[in-house]
Write an enzyme that holds these catalytic residues in place. Structure first.
Site, PDB file in Angstrom:
ATOM      1  N   LYS A  62      -3.348 -14.311   4.300  1.00  7.72           N
ATOM      2  CA  LYS A  62      -4.762 -14.689   4.440  1.00  7.72           C
ATOM      3  C   LYS A  62      -5.120 -15.830   3.502  1.00  7.72           C
ATOM      4  O   LYS A  62      -5.894 -16.727   3.855  1.00  7.72           O
ATOM      5  CB  LYS A  62      -5.643 -13.471   4.192  1.00  7.72           C
ATOM      6  CG  LYS A  62      -7.133 -13.715   4.430  1.00  7.72           C
ATOM      7  CD  LYS A  62      -7.907 -12.421   4.263  1.00  7.72           C
ATOM      8  CE  LYS A  62      -9.403 -12.655   4.497  1.00  7.72           C
ATOM      9  NZ  LYS A  62      -9.990 -13.541   3.469  1.00  7.72           N
TER      10      LYS A  62
ATOM     11  N   GLN B  70       7.036  -7.187  -3.282  1.00  7.70           N
ATOM     12  CA  GLN B  70       7.042  -7.492  -4.724  1.00  7.70           C
ATOM     13  C   GLN B  70       8.417  -7.948  -5.235  1.00  7.70           C
ATOM     14  O   GLN B  70       8.526  -8.440  -6.356  1.00  7.70           O
ATOM     15  CB  GLN B  70       6.617  -6.254  -5.521  1.00  7.70           C
ATOM     16  CG  GLN B  70       5.252  -5.709  -5.116  1.00  7.70           C
ATOM     17  CD  GLN B  70       5.265  -4.197  -5.107  1.00  7.70           C
ATOM     18  OE1 GLN B  70       6.080  -3.588  -4.443  1.00  7.70           O
ATOM     19  NE2 GLN B  70       4.347  -3.587  -5.833  1.00  7.70           N
TER      20      GLN B  70
ATOM     21  N   THR C 172      -3.469  -9.454   5.886  1.00  5.08           N
ATOM     22  CA  THR C 172      -4.650  -9.447   5.025  1.00  5.08           C
ATOM     23  C   THR C 172      -4.304  -9.763   3.581  1.00  5.08           C
ATOM     24  O   THR C 172      -5.207  -9.838   2.736  1.00  5.08           O
ATOM     25  CB  THR C 172      -5.341  -8.075   5.070  1.00  5.08           C
ATOM     26  OG1 THR C 172      -4.429  -7.076   4.585  1.00  5.08           O
ATOM     27  CG2 THR C 172      -5.762  -7.731   6.494  1.00  5.08           C
ATOM     28  N   ALA C 173      -3.022  -9.940   3.279  1.00  5.98           N
ATOM     29  CA  ALA C 173      -2.587 -10.166   1.902  1.00  5.98           C
ATOM     30  C   ALA C 173      -2.366 -11.665   1.654  1.00  5.98           C
ATOM     31  O   ALA C 173      -3.251 -12.475   1.900  1.00  5.98           O
ATOM     32  CB  ALA C 173      -1.328  -9.343   1.628  1.00  5.98           C
ATOM     33  N   TYR C 174      -1.185 -12.047   1.198  1.00  6.07           N
ATOM     34  CA  TYR C 174      -0.915 -13.451   0.852  1.00  6.07           C
ATOM     35  C   TYR C 174      -1.122 -14.368   2.046  1.00  6.07           C
ATOM     36  O   TYR C 174      -1.622 -15.492   1.923  1.00  6.07           O
ATOM     37  CB  TYR C 174       0.515 -13.557   0.316  1.00  6.07           C
ATOM     38  CG  TYR C 174       0.893 -14.918  -0.226  1.00  6.07           C
ATOM     39  CD1 TYR C 174      -0.046 -15.720  -0.863  1.00  6.07           C
ATOM     40  CD2 TYR C 174       2.198 -15.391  -0.124  1.00  6.07           C
ATOM     41  CE1 TYR C 174       0.306 -16.951  -1.377  1.00  6.07           C
ATOM     42  CE2 TYR C 174       2.556 -16.623  -0.629  1.00  6.07           C
ATOM     43  CZ  TYR C 174       1.611 -17.402  -1.258  1.00  6.07           C
ATOM     44  OH  TYR C 174       1.963 -18.628  -1.768  1.00  6.07           O
TER      45      TYR C 174
ATOM     46  N   ASP D 171      -2.537  -0.494  -4.015  1.00  7.65           N
ATOM     47  CA  ASP D 171      -1.628  -1.001  -2.990  1.00  7.65           C
ATOM     48  C   ASP D 171      -0.258  -1.350  -3.566  1.00  7.65           C
ATOM     49  O   ASP D 171       0.761  -1.194  -2.897  1.00  7.65           O
ATOM     50  CB  ASP D 171      -2.235  -2.231  -2.313  1.00  7.65           C
ATOM     51  CG  ASP D 171      -3.349  -1.861  -1.342  1.00  7.65           C
ATOM     52  OD1 ASP D 171      -3.452  -0.676  -0.978  1.00  7.65           O
ATOM     53  OD2 ASP D 171      -4.118  -2.755  -0.953  1.00  7.65           O
ATOM     54  N   GLY D 172      -0.223  -1.836  -4.809  1.00  7.84           N
ATOM     55  CA  GLY D 172       1.060  -2.139  -5.436  1.00  7.84           C
ATOM     56  C   GLY D 172       1.914  -0.898  -5.595  1.00  7.84           C
ATOM     57  O   GLY D 172       3.135  -0.934  -5.385  1.00  7.84           O
TER      58      GLY D 172
END
Length: 267
Positions: free
Chosen positions: A164, A222, A160-162, A45-46
């Site tokens: 969550k 990022q 669904t990332a940070y 994903d990154g």
């Protein structure tokens, strides 16, 4: 059709990228990393987030496909051992796609400079040290004075990332909404915030004005922006969207279940 390949520098990803380039040439497709129609990311994903920002100015003409070479990839539908199947899908491509909402970020700095950014997952604003104080507006109406570590503003897929991990809700990718979640807010009998995530509709926006413009740290996926005095930040659903080639694009809720739960039906 022109195909671009965007890979991380890991050994496994490099091997997959080299094999992919050879197979794409063998079937007569054109490789073009500058102006591609399809961007294949190899990594996780990154890597896909990096590719999104690399091709940000071409979102109206680019579709993405993700190959993951690790253990988990939320945006990536293909495994490293499925290169042949993916190349066959490229050969039979008919333009099929699925798109997701993006976050529009408008930043005004105290020196008069204005900056516009796009996020696929989220943007955060925090204070480097101590408690962040910020006036929060919804559609230009003061909503609250926030006190805490910071705020996270996310897209549906970014929920669904940070988001969550801050206690925010997971939101369907079919909704064009923005979610604002609090990061360690201060709530007692003197200071109060809502204390819950809020969902913002497509015709609304959220503006955050730090009380102290200096020592704030802002992120866009990022990307980290520090050491710049921020007057205000505004967030809303972007007019642009990210498109994925829908060869076998995994349904959003199936992706969530497989990524976080791994549930199997009872016999």
């Amino acid at each position: 059709m022109k195909v671009g390949i965007f890979s991380n520098s890991g050994q496994a990803s490099t091997q997959v990228s080299n094999a992919l380039r050879s197979k794409i040439k063998a079937v007569g497709l054109k490789l073009d990393d500058d102006r591609p129609d399809i961007v294949i990311t190899v990594g996780g994903d990154g890597t896909l987030l990096s590719a999104f920002h690399h091709y940000e100015s071409q979102l109206d003409s680019v579709r993405f496909v993700g190959i993951h070479t690790g253990h988990l990839g939320f945006y990536t539908d293909w495994r490293d051992y499925e290169v042949d199947q993916l190349v066959d899908s490229l050969v039979h491509d008919n333009g099929q796609s699925v798109s997701y909402p993006l976050l529009d970020i408008q930043i005004d700095y105290t020196n008069g400079v204005h900056e516009q950014l796009l996020a696929l997952n989220e943007s955060t604003i925090k204070k480097v040290t101590g408690t962040m104080l910020a006036n929060v507006y919804i559609k230009d109406q003061l909503f609250e004075l926030f006190r805490g570590d910071g705020l996270c503003v996310s897209t549906p897929t970014g929920s669904t990332a940070y988001n969550k991990s801050t206690g925010g809700a997971v939101i369907s990718s079919e909704l064009d909404v923005v979610q604002v979640s609090e990061i360690a807010s201060i709530n007692n009998r003197v200071f109060r915030t809502l204390g819950s995530p809020i969902i913002i509709s497509p015709n609304e926006s959220v503006r955050v004005e730090p009380v102290h413009s200096k020592e704030n740290l802002m992120t866009c996926d990022q990307k980290v922006i520090g050491n710049r005095a921020i007057r205000s930040m505004s967030f809303k659903i972007a007019t642009q969207r990210i498109a994925f080639a829908q060869y076998r694009h995994t349904q959003f809720w199936k992706r969530v279940s497989e990524s976080f739960i791994g549930v199997k039906p009872l016999d």
